[in-house]
Scaffold this active site. Sequence first.
Site, PDB file in Angstrom:
ATOM      1  NE  ARG A 342      -3.686  -2.154   2.186  1.00 22.55           N
ATOM      2  CZ  ARG A 342      -4.647  -2.525   2.998  1.00 22.55           C
ATOM      3  NH1 ARG A 342      -4.950  -1.756   4.014  1.00 22.55           N
ATOM      4  NH2 ARG A 342      -5.301  -3.646   2.812  1.00 22.55           N
ATOM      5  CD  GLU A 344      -0.377   2.887   4.737  1.00 20.06           C
ATOM      6  OE1 GLU A 344      -0.863   4.013   4.970  1.00 20.06           O
ATOM      7  OE2 GLU A 344      -1.014   1.831   4.897  1.00 20.06           O
ATOM      8  NE  ARG A 353      -0.056   5.228   8.217  1.00 21.61           N
ATOM      9  CZ  ARG A 353      -1.307   4.873   8.494  1.00 21.61           C
ATOM     10  NH1 ARG A 353      -1.561   4.102   9.522  1.00 21.61           N
ATOM     11  NH2 ARG A 353      -2.289   5.299   7.751  1.00 21.61           N
ATOM     12  CD  GLU A 361      -7.345 -11.823   3.368  1.00 15.71           C
ATOM     13  OE1 GLU A 361      -6.664 -11.147   4.176  1.00 15.71           O
ATOM     14  OE2 GLU A 361      -8.460 -11.487   2.950  1.00 15.71           O
ATOM     15  CG  ASP A 426     -10.673  -2.987  12.508  1.00 16.99           C
ATOM     16  OD1 ASP A 426     -10.577  -3.857  11.616  1.00 16.99           O
ATOM     17  OD2 ASP A 426     -10.532  -1.770  12.291  1.00 16.99           O
ATOM     18  CD  GLU A 439      -7.639  -0.321  12.103  1.00 12.88           C
ATOM     19  OE1 GLU A 439      -7.989   0.858  12.122  1.00 12.88           O
ATOM     20  OE2 GLU A 439      -7.454  -0.995  11.058  1.00 12.88           O
ATOM     21  CB  CYS A 468     -11.665 -12.412   4.042  1.00 13.94           C
ATOM     22  SG  CYS A 468     -11.802 -10.623   4.025  1.00 13.94           S
ATOM     23  NE  ARG A 475      -0.665  -2.064  11.134  1.00 17.35           N
ATOM     24  CZ  ARG A 475      -1.706  -1.321  10.743  1.00 17.35           C
ATOM     25  NH1 ARG A 475      -2.900  -1.544  11.266  1.00 17.35           N
ATOM     26  NH2 ARG A 475      -1.562  -0.375   9.857  1.00 17.35           N
TER      27      ARG A 475
HETATM   28  N1  SER Z   1      -8.947  -8.500   2.836  1.00 16.92           N
HETATM   29  C1  SER Z   1      -9.136  -7.904   4.118  1.00 16.92           C
HETATM   30  C2  SER Z   1      -8.513  -6.542   4.195  1.00 16.92           C
HETATM   31  O1  SER Z   1      -7.851  -6.111   3.280  1.00 16.92           O
HETATM   32  C3  SER Z   1      -8.582  -8.789   5.206  1.00 16.92           C
HETATM   33  O2  SER Z   1      -7.213  -8.904   5.098  1.00 16.92           O
HETATM   34  O3  SER Z   1      -8.666  -5.888   5.190  1.00 16.92           O
HETATM   35 ZN    ZN Z   2      -9.963 -10.285   2.607  1.00 11.75          ZN
END
Ligand code: SER
Ligand code: ZN
Length: 509
Positions: A342, A344, A353, A361, A426, A439, A468, A475
């Site tokens: 990501r 960020e 982060r 997953e 969360d 989180e 999911c 984290r």
């Molecule tokens: N797919 C979900 C998310 O991106 C769980 O990992 O938060």
């Molecule tokens: Zn997911």
Amino acid sequence: MQLRFAMTAKLQFSAEFSEEAKTAFGNAVSGSGAIFSKGVPKDADSADVGHIEGAPRIEGNYAELTFVSGPYTRVHDALFRFRKQIPAVLGKFRMGLREIEISGYTVTMTGAFPEVFRVPALPFITSSRFQGDQLVLELKVTATDLENRIPDRLVRLIEEKIEAATYGGKGEHWELLFESGPKPRYSEKDPTTEMLEHGWIKHAPARGQWIFGPPAVQLFRAFETIVMREIISPLGFSEMIFPKMVPWEVWMRSGHAKGIYPEVYYICTPKTRDPAYWEDVSDYFKVTGEVWVDEIRKRIDGPIGGMCYAQCPPFWPFVQGETLANDCLPARVFDRSGTSHRYESGGIHGIERVDEFHRIEILWLGTAEQTVDIAEKLHGAYHRVFEDILELEWRSAKVTPWFMAQEGMVGGEASCGCGSRIGTTDYEAYLPYNESWLEFQNVSINGDKYPKGFNVKIQSGADCWSGCSGIGLERWTAAFLAQKGLKPEDWPEMVARLVGEPKNLFKFL
Ligand code: SER
Ligand code: ZN
């Protein structure tokens, strides 16, 4: 928001109107009310239902009609319903419909517009103006655009933007579900600084990226073992490998195409893999010691998609278009085959982060009941792990569903799915060093969103649902070390045992 639509459509026929044809067509127009009221709630105001206003204006082989509507049988639907009648009315005059030209399309939205709301530049909208509490939009559309329901999508989008402007600043919804209470704390320090000082991790050259040394990975693997033993194996999840390069096709179906753009790591491909095409780029580096990025940019195609972001979407093509046998459900799988990425916000952040992270997953699908049942079992298992094995100070909260947040839709209470079975929970851990909550994982019931998006059905005909849960290893590490510190003698027994002696392989002089 009150909606009004007005549209002028010019219908071109294969022959000129005779007097009889004009009369027949005029009668069809004046008697068209019944076809427009089908499917409309009985108590609907007649002004809210699509209809043709006035008589048709006929000239040569053209007939021009004005449609108006409120939210029911919107003008474009009314047009297509009327079109179906035409062969029966004009066939006997040997007149066929050749083309439909939309010469005007206006949407008027009346209601409370938040002050910060501005009409964004949108395709098909040629002008927009405010008249008091009314927003008037002029559209330039073809009949094909109408078949693709462009006006409905535009109105929906503007309503979403009004909602976002109304809730703006309120951020995500958050509703506490459970709080563990205090647990033994052995640290008041920032775990990233501590890990750096002890040589467990180092900054990697890319933004938000770390290189994890052996002791950090020992802890990652200990967590993974706990997750396998306590959660994944007893609940019967099987390992799969999901792709980590995600093409647009997947994100179009998952909904990410609605809003992921500011956070994606984009992927491009070379225009050709002919070495001669790239020779000067290679030589440039050999001579200057610099990579010729400007030139590379001209020689690549794409972006064809992006790097893994949410982890579960690229699973779905595995079941796309299929009907699942009742006896293979609930299907339970997991993926731990690679990183997620990501883009960020800038600045230096700790390992909690990052732009590149490691996550297990977990994904399941089945009937609504099966899906909810697995989510509950997962909550039970996580509860035991955080209470009895990691001995964390943690809490859980119902929040805006992850898929809505990732589509850029953050909102108030209604958006969290509170009160419905669908939504995201969360899990957060307390960080003593900055007195905040982090989180560190989530569990979600995603309803029929993914099965619908990827066209997955169940043999019995029951609705297919999915869920999911993402377990972020960075984290977990940040949460655990922030509370327990880096000394294994202070750690809960099982973690200390699974990690063993931290191996500090490198000695820097
Ligand atoms: N797919 C979900 C998310 O991106 C769980 O990992 O938060
Ligand atoms: Zn997911």
